[in-house]
Design a protein around this motif. Sequence first.
Motif, mmCIF file in Angstrom:
data_model
loop_
_atom_site.group_PDB
_atom_site.id
_atom_site.type_symbol
_atom_site.label_atom_id
_atom_site.label_comp_id
_atom_site.label_asym_id
_atom_site.label_seq_id
_atom_site.Cartn_x
_atom_site.Cartn_y
_atom_site.Cartn_z
ATOM 1 N N VAL A 266 19.012 -62.379 -12.315
ATOM 2 C CA VAL A 266 18.717 -63.339 -11.440
ATOM 3 C C VAL A 266 17.530 -62.664 -10.750
ATOM 4 C CG1 VAL A 266 19.102 -64.574 -9.309
ATOM 5 C CG2 VAL A 266 20.379 -65.019 -11.298
ATOM 6 N N ALA A 267 17.434 -61.248 -10.375
ATOM 7 C CA ALA A 267 16.669 -60.444 -9.548
ATOM 8 C C ALA A 267 15.451 -60.226 -10.456
ATOM 9 C CB ALA A 267 17.510 -59.189 -9.159
ATOM 10 N N LEU A 268 15.887 -60.092 -11.848
ATOM 11 C CA LEU A 268 14.800 -59.872 -12.521
ATOM 12 C C LEU A 268 13.788 -60.944 -13.168
ATOM 13 C CD1 LEU A 268 13.446 -57.571 -14.266
ATOM 14 C CD2 LEU A 268 14.833 -58.387 -16.247
ATOM 15 N N LEU A 269 14.442 -62.213 -12.960
ATOM 16 C CA LEU A 269 13.839 -63.537 -13.221
ATOM 17 C C LEU A 269 12.960 -63.832 -11.960
ATOM 18 C CD1 LEU A 269 16.289 -65.647 -15.232
ATOM 19 C CD2 LEU A 269 14.179 -64.797 -16.084
ATOM 20 N N ALA A 270 13.598 -63.585 -10.755
ATOM 21 C CA ALA A 270 13.016 -63.997 -9.527
ATOM 22 C C ALA A 270 11.644 -63.092 -9.658
ATOM 23 C CB ALA A 270 13.834 -63.650 -8.215
ATOM 24 N N HIS A 271 11.738 -61.793 -10.091
ATOM 25 C CA HIS A 271 10.568 -61.031 -9.734
ATOM 26 C C HIS A 271 9.603 -61.405 -10.685
ATOM 27 C CE1 HIS A 271 8.180 -57.258 -10.687
ATOM 28 N NE2 HIS A 271 8.444 -56.907 -9.236
ATOM 29 N N VAL A 272 9.865 -61.829 -11.829
ATOM 30 C CA VAL A 272 8.827 -62.311 -12.880
ATOM 31 C C VAL A 272 8.072 -63.731 -12.384
ATOM 32 C CG1 VAL A 272 8.447 -63.603 -15.192
ATOM 33 C CG2 VAL A 272 9.827 -61.270 -15.003
ATOM 34 N N ILE A 273 9.094 -64.516 -11.933
ATOM 35 C CA ILE A 273 8.281 -65.742 -11.339
ATOM 36 C C ILE A 273 7.466 -65.543 -9.924
ATOM 37 C CG2 ILE A 273 9.104 -67.892 -9.986
ATOM 38 C CD1 ILE A 273 11.591 -67.931 -12.039
ATOM 39 N N ALA A 274 8.095 -64.654 -9.215
ATOM 40 C CA ALA A 274 7.167 -64.232 -7.909
ATOM 41 C C ALA A 274 5.917 -63.592 -8.318
ATOM 42 C CB ALA A 274 8.010 -63.428 -6.922
ATOM 43 N N SER A 275 5.975 -62.684 -9.499
ATOM 44 C CA SER A 275 4.812 -61.934 -9.759
ATOM 45 C C SER A 275 3.836 -62.928 -10.602
ATOM 46 C CB SER A 275 5.106 -60.497 -10.610
ATOM 47 O OG SER A 275 6.146 -59.930 -9.693
ATOM 48 N N THR A 276 4.430 -63.756 -11.235
ATOM 49 C CA THR A 276 3.080 -64.485 -11.868
ATOM 50 C C THR A 276 2.591 -65.847 -11.167
ATOM 51 O OG1 THR A 276 4.965 -65.954 -13.004
ATOM 52 C CG2 THR A 276 4.178 -64.065 -14.004
ATOM 53 N N ARG A 277 3.148 -66.137 -10.024
ATOM 54 C CA ARG A 277 2.650 -67.280 -8.898
ATOM 55 C C ARG A 277 1.602 -66.730 -8.330
ATOM 56 N NH1 ARG A 277 5.931 -71.754 -7.452
ATOM 57 N NH2 ARG A 277 4.697 -71.645 -5.384
ATOM 58 N N ARG A 278 0.643 -67.935 -8.454
ATOM 59 C CA ARG A 278 -0.603 -67.301 -7.481
ATOM 60 C C ARG A 278 -0.270 -67.656 -5.996
ATOM 61 N NH1 ARG A 278 -6.280 -69.537 -9.627
ATOM 62 N NH2 ARG A 278 -6.700 -67.688 -8.200
ATOM 63 N N PRO A 279 -0.735 -66.617 -5.221
ATOM 64 C CA PRO A 279 -0.463 -66.693 -3.632
ATOM 65 C C PRO A 279 -1.283 -68.135 -3.032
ATOM 66 C CG PRO A 279 -1.561 -64.851 -4.034
ATOM 67 C CD PRO A 279 -1.191 -65.205 -5.528
ATOM 68 N N ARG A 280 -0.828 -68.687 -2.094
ATOM 69 C CA ARG A 280 -1.565 -69.740 -1.341
ATOM 70 C C ARG A 280 -2.817 -68.951 -0.632
ATOM 71 N NH1 ARG A 280 3.257 -72.853 1.379
ATOM 72 N NH2 ARG A 280 4.211 -73.856 -0.613
ATOM 73 N N SER A 281 -3.704 -69.950 -0.955
ATOM 74 C CA SER A 281 -5.021 -69.472 -0.084
ATOM 75 C C SER A 281 -4.849 -69.377 1.385
ATOM 76 C CB SER A 281 -6.144 -70.369 -0.670
ATOM 77 O OG SER A 281 -7.376 -70.026 -0.030
ATOM 78 N N THR A 282 -5.508 -68.415 1.925
ATOM 79 C CA THR A 282 -5.423 -68.362 3.288
ATOM 80 C C THR A 282 -6.295 -68.997 4.062
ATOM 81 O OG1 THR A 282 -6.547 -66.340 3.357
ATOM 82 C CG2 THR A 282 -3.975 -66.355 3.395
ATOM 83 N N ARG A 283 -7.399 -69.555 3.153
ATOM 84 C CA ARG A 283 -8.777 -70.257 3.915
ATOM 85 C C ARG A 283 -8.534 -71.675 4.460
ATOM 86 N NH1 ARG A 283 -13.070 -68.215 -0.603
ATOM 87 N NH2 ARG A 283 -12.133 -66.149 -0.915
#
Length: 127
Positions: free
Chosen positions: A110-127
């Motif tokens: 689960v930790a490994l999958l969460a890392h993969v998902i979090a690393s591949t998601r694009r962060p929300r724009s701060t603009r």
Amino acid sequence: MQPSLSVARRTAVRASAWQAVAVLVLAVVFGLAAGPAHAAGVLVGGFAMVLGSALAAWFMVGGGVNPAGVVLGRWFLGMVAKWLLVLVALWLGLAVWRVPALPLLAGLVVALLAHVIASTRRPRSTR
């Protein structure tokens, strides 16, 4: 600080946070369903992966901007350190602390999958 380096650091922090939350949720589920020993197994396996990923990220982006050979060496060193830490935690969990194997492995996955998902998601724009 270089923009790409700051993005890499933010991504590493975000990935570690996602991992920690996923492991805690799974530990609660295992704890309610099977008891505290199973929850402890999830926590040992999951947080070994969280700490390993954070250690690898520290090696990878901690040195700043360097030539490609240095970056590749730091990446390799980070991966080796991560998996050594995970293997030591597996050994401690199974041989020394005697936590159940299935929750331990479930926490790792689960930790490994969460890392993969979090690393591949694009962060929300701060603009």
